[in-house]
Design a protein around this motif. Sequence first.
Motif, short mmCIF file in Angstrom:
data_model
loop_
_atom_site.label_atom_id
_atom_site.label_comp_id
_atom_site.label_asym_id
_atom_site.label_seq_id
_atom_site.Cartn_x
_atom_site.Cartn_y
_atom_site.Cartn_z
N LYS A 69 -12.03 65.34 84.19
CA LYS A 69 -12.16 63.97 83.40
C LYS A 69 -11.55 64.22 82.12
CE LYS A 69 -16.33 63.02 85.95
NZ LYS A 69 -17.80 62.80 85.89
N ALA A 70 -11.84 65.02 81.18
CA ALA A 70 -11.22 65.01 79.95
C ALA A 70 -9.58 65.06 80.08
CB ALA A 70 -11.66 66.31 79.22
N LYS A 71 -9.15 65.75 80.92
CA LYS A 71 -7.62 65.78 81.03
C LYS A 71 -6.94 64.53 81.43
CE LYS A 71 -6.49 69.16 83.78
NZ LYS A 71 -5.93 70.55 84.45
N GLU A 72 -7.97 63.82 82.38
CA GLU A 72 -7.46 62.40 83.06
C GLU A 72 -7.44 61.46 81.81
OE1 GLU A 72 -9.65 59.48 86.00
OE2 GLU A 72 -9.36 61.57 86.95
N ARG A 73 -8.70 61.50 80.92
CA ARG A 73 -8.63 60.58 79.94
C ARG A 73 -7.54 60.65 78.78
NH1 ARG A 73 -10.50 58.69 75.37
NH2 ARG A 73 -12.18 57.68 74.76
N PHE A 74 -7.49 62.10 78.61
CA PHE A 74 -6.36 62.25 77.64
C PHE A 74 -4.82 61.98 78.37
CE2 PHE A 74 -2.79 65.36 76.28
CZ PHE A 74 -2.75 64.84 74.88
N ALA A 75 -4.61 61.95 79.58
CA ALA A 75 -3.34 61.37 80.22
C ALA A 75 -3.19 60.04 80.03
CB ALA A 75 -3.37 61.89 81.78
N GLU A 76 -4.31 59.32 80.01
CA GLU A 76 -4.39 57.92 79.75
C GLU A 76 -3.94 57.71 78.29
OE1 GLU A 76 -8.36 56.25 80.93
OE2 GLU A 76 -7.88 57.06 82.87
N CYS A 77 -4.60 58.21 77.48
CA CYS A 77 -4.21 58.07 75.95
C CYS A 77 -2.86 58.41 75.52
CB CYS A 77 -5.14 59.06 75.22
SG CYS A 77 -6.69 58.31 75.17
N GLU A 78 -2.31 59.49 76.57
CA GLU A 78 -0.92 60.08 76.02
C GLU A 78 -0.04 59.08 76.85
OE1 GLU A 78 0.71 64.50 76.33
OE2 GLU A 78 -0.08 63.73 78.03
N ARG A 79 -0.11 58.23 77.63
CA ARG A 79 1.01 57.14 77.94
C ARG A 79 1.43 56.53 76.94
NH1 ARG A 79 -1.28 53.97 83.06
NH2 ARG A 79 -2.32 53.11 80.89
N PHE A 80 0.52 56.19 76.05
CA PHE A 80 0.45 55.35 74.76
C PHE A 80 1.04 56.08 73.56
CE2 PHE A 80 -2.21 53.14 77.46
CZ PHE A 80 -1.45 52.05 77.69
N GLY A 81 1.13 57.43 73.85
CA GLY A 81 1.68 58.14 72.38
C GLY A 81 0.46 58.68 71.74
N ARG A 82 0.78 59.32 70.61
CA ARG A 82 -0.36 60.02 69.88
C ARG A 82 -0.88 58.66 69.05
NH1 ARG A 82 3.01 63.42 65.21
NH2 ARG A 82 2.27 61.57 64.35
N PHE A 83 -0.34 57.54 68.95
CA PHE A 83 -0.92 56.35 68.24
C PHE A 83 -2.07 55.73 68.91
CE2 PHE A 83 3.71 57.25 66.78
CZ PHE A 83 3.27 57.60 65.35
N HIS A 84 -2.33 56.15 70.09
CA HIS A 84 -3.39 55.52 70.86
C HIS A 84 -4.58 55.79 69.80
CE1 HIS A 84 -6.63 55.28 73.57
NE2 HIS A 84 -5.70 54.22 74.46
#
Length: 162
Positions: A69-84
């Motif tokens: 779940k944590a990796k999935e959430r991070f992948a969602e954030c990562e789509r927008f880059g580190r500025f998410h």
Amino acid sequence: METAENFPADVAPGGIAGRTPADFTELLSRAYELGELIKQSALAAEYVYCKEQVELDGGVRSLSLEFAKAKERFAECERFGRFHPDYNEALDRVYEMESKLDGIEPVRQFKAAEQAVDTLLHDVAMLIARAVSDSIKVPDNDPNPKGCGSGGKCSCGGGGCG
């Protein structure tokens, strides 16, 4: 691409004069035999045992779900880059879950057994490749590769290195 079957036996590249080059079917058969020997090795048995222990451990299963779940959430954030806005928090959660998993003894044993089998397979691949030519590249799972093809400098003289 030419194969040894296109050459007479006495001029097959890397072959020995007077010896017939190995038939492709024979090579595959021997590779299968080698695979079976590796599967029957103590390293492979330990790997299978450790994997079963990890799969049977309820704590590992529960943490693995949290980690996924944590990796999935991070992948969602990562789509927008580190500025998410949640990027760093999501990344920290992934590291936290990974650290918790790594703190469990069966997981540590499994990772060590997995690394031992990976090293064995890489060593076998290297032996086979070097028996053919010193310039054949053999991939591995090293996250910090060295030498040719790794982006680093080497002295191979091939011209393709850093």
